[in-house]
Motif scaffolding. Structure first.
Motif: not given
Length: 491
Positions: A320-344
């Motif tokens: 959880i303490s790593w979530a701000p960093f890892v999640s923000m980076f994942i979000a940054r590189v995931s533009k254009g994917r559908t929610i289903r494709e992204f979460v899967t």
């Protein structure tokens, strides 16, 4: 640095205070943080277990819900990175270096030293050791990263908001998130990110130092570790300077190839059939016991509860303490994917790769321990993998290869972090200035060096875990905000 926000200056001030206290009074700093960490683990363990399970349930919901068709961006947007490169980036930023550090050591510890419930050294402990390791590094972790990253990506690319944690809370709090309350949320995220990555820099330097000492007699000590951090800093800042599409992209692809090569070596040169059998059996056991494991708090068994506090609940708070960093980076590189494709993709790909990794390294280490080939249980965590390689063919070459992989993962995680820190301290800029990334790179390295020199990394680790508790409440608000926005999206 005209684009720097108040978040940068406030966080730097807090970092100076925390590091100064840790450097001037390391024993007091560690004692206080250890007490608070123990209180959080014992009092909020049930909450962490429920929260992480909720994240997994939500991930499954998003995959199968009508919301899955929504694209993270405009309807015409398509992914910037290929699926393989995208998965490589997830893997490298999320936990790549941890797989090398704990790949053999954690399953071995659960088998020979401190099993969760079974008797040490038994067949039951063997199976349980792999199941528990999968649990700590598997679906729950990536579900949590995925849900937080989904909220960030949705508001950033679909709604055009800045790439900030505070921006995801606007559906609930409105304009308040553009004032002091929003600054507070972003400062907490940047603080957790900075100290989390600095801690990894310190531990990574210790493992690289141990590997070089094991291989070449490179002296173990603060001087060697400062040299390692200095070299790595130059490399990760250079990578971050070159941007997402060059340095980080190429390094992530290289990491995946190197990791698969090392994994292949272990499968071929290790107990191949046993690895495959144990993976099949223990992964099935993981899936079959995942509900019970997700809710286990052992309220009536002191030993089991202590084990949960030291392992599972510690891991949940750490991730959880790593979530701000890892999640923000994942979000940054995931533009254009559908929610289903992204979460899967976020949920399944890293989990499968990680569990197979732990199966290969853990099974090999435990098999060597059981057969008396090597007493790996006596080795320190950072040396376990090298001691295992020592009794395998091509031991020197594969150990050198492992050090290179650790260094590569080390660089990728750190350059991803400087990129994210740059975003968070420049009002969510998708292309933070290189000078800002350089400032953060130097800051992270200085934190790691100062705290290594006074043996303060354990206290720093405690601090991050304590910071996870308030951020977990922000995560819950992000979920509520996301559902509110998604509901409006489908009207």
């Amino acid at each position: 640095m005209k684009k720097l926000s108040k978040v940068f200056y406030i966080t730097i001030g807090l970092i100076v205070l925390a590091v100064g206290y840790g450097a001037l009074a390391p024993e007091s700093f560690e004692a206080i943080t250890s007490t608070i960490k123990s209180f959080v683990a014992s009092s909020f363990g049930w909450y962490y277990m429920l929260l992480m399970t909720l994240m997994l349930i939500l991930s499954i919901f998003f995959i199968f819900s009508p919301y899955g068709k929504i694209r993270l961006g405009k309807d015409s947007d398509r992914p910037q990175f290929s699926t393989i490169t995208w998965i490589s980036m997830l893997f490298s930023a999320g936990m790549g270096i941890g797989l090398v550090f704990y790949g053999a050591a954690e399953p071995l510890s659960h088998f020979a030293i401190d099993p969760a419930t079974a008797e040490p050294g038994t067949s039951a402990a063997f199976k349980e050791s792999l199941r528990q390791t999968y649990f700590h590094w598997g679906f729950h972790v990536w579900a949590m990263y995925g849900v937080v990253a989904l909220s960030l990506a949705f508001f950033q690319f679909r709604k055009g908001e800045p790439g900030l944690i505070s921006s995801t809370l606007k559906p609930i709090f409105g304009k308040k998130m553009e004032g002091p309350w929003g600054t507070l949320v972003d400062v907490l995220a940047v603080f957790a990110t900075a100290f989390g990555v600095a801690t990894s820099l310190g531990f990574g330097a210790v493992q690289i130092n141990a590997g070089l000492n094991y291989l070449f007699g490179f002296k173990i000590g603060i001087t060697s570790q400062i040299i390692i951090i200095a070299i790595v800093t130059v490399l990760f800042v250079a990578s971050a300077w070159s941007g997402l599409s060059k340095g980080i992209k190429y390094l992530s692809n290289m990491n995946l190839l190197l990791a698969l090569a090392l994994l292949g070596f272990i499968i071929i040169m290790g107990p191949t059939l046993l690895i495959l059998d144990m993976f099949t059996d223990s992964f099935g056991g993981y899936l079959g016991n995942i509900v019970q494991m997700s809710f286990r708090t052992s309220p009536l068994n002191g030993h089991n509860r202590e084990w949960l506090d030291n392992w599972t609940i510690f891991y949940w708070a750490w991730w959880i303490s790593w979530a701000p960093f890892v999640s923000m980076f994942i979000a940054r590189v995931s533009k254009g994917r559908t929610i289903r494709e992204f979460v899967t993709g976020v949920l399944v790909a890293p989990t499968l790769l990680g569990t197979f990794w732990f199966s290969a390294f853990g099974t090999t280490a435990i098999d060597f321990q059981k057969r008396g080939i090597a007493d790996l249980a006596q080795a320190s965590t950072e040396l376990t993998i090298f001691e295992m390689f020592h009794v395998m063919p091509f031991s020197t070459g594969i150990s050198v290869f492992a050090v290179l992989l650790i260094g590569s993962f080390f660089i990728t995680s750190a350059d991803s972090a400087t990129f994210v820190l740059g975003m968070q301290s420049t009002n969510g800029s998708l292309t933070p200035p290189n000078r800002v990334k350089l400032a953060w790179g130097i800051t992270l390295s200085v934190i790691a060096i100062i705290l290594l020199s006074v043996n303060g990394l354990a206290a720093l680790q405690n601090t991050i875990i304590i910071a996870a508790l308030p951020f977990s409440f922000i995560m819950l608000l992000m979920i509520i905000s996301l559902f509110k926005a998604l509901k409006a999206e489908r009207k």
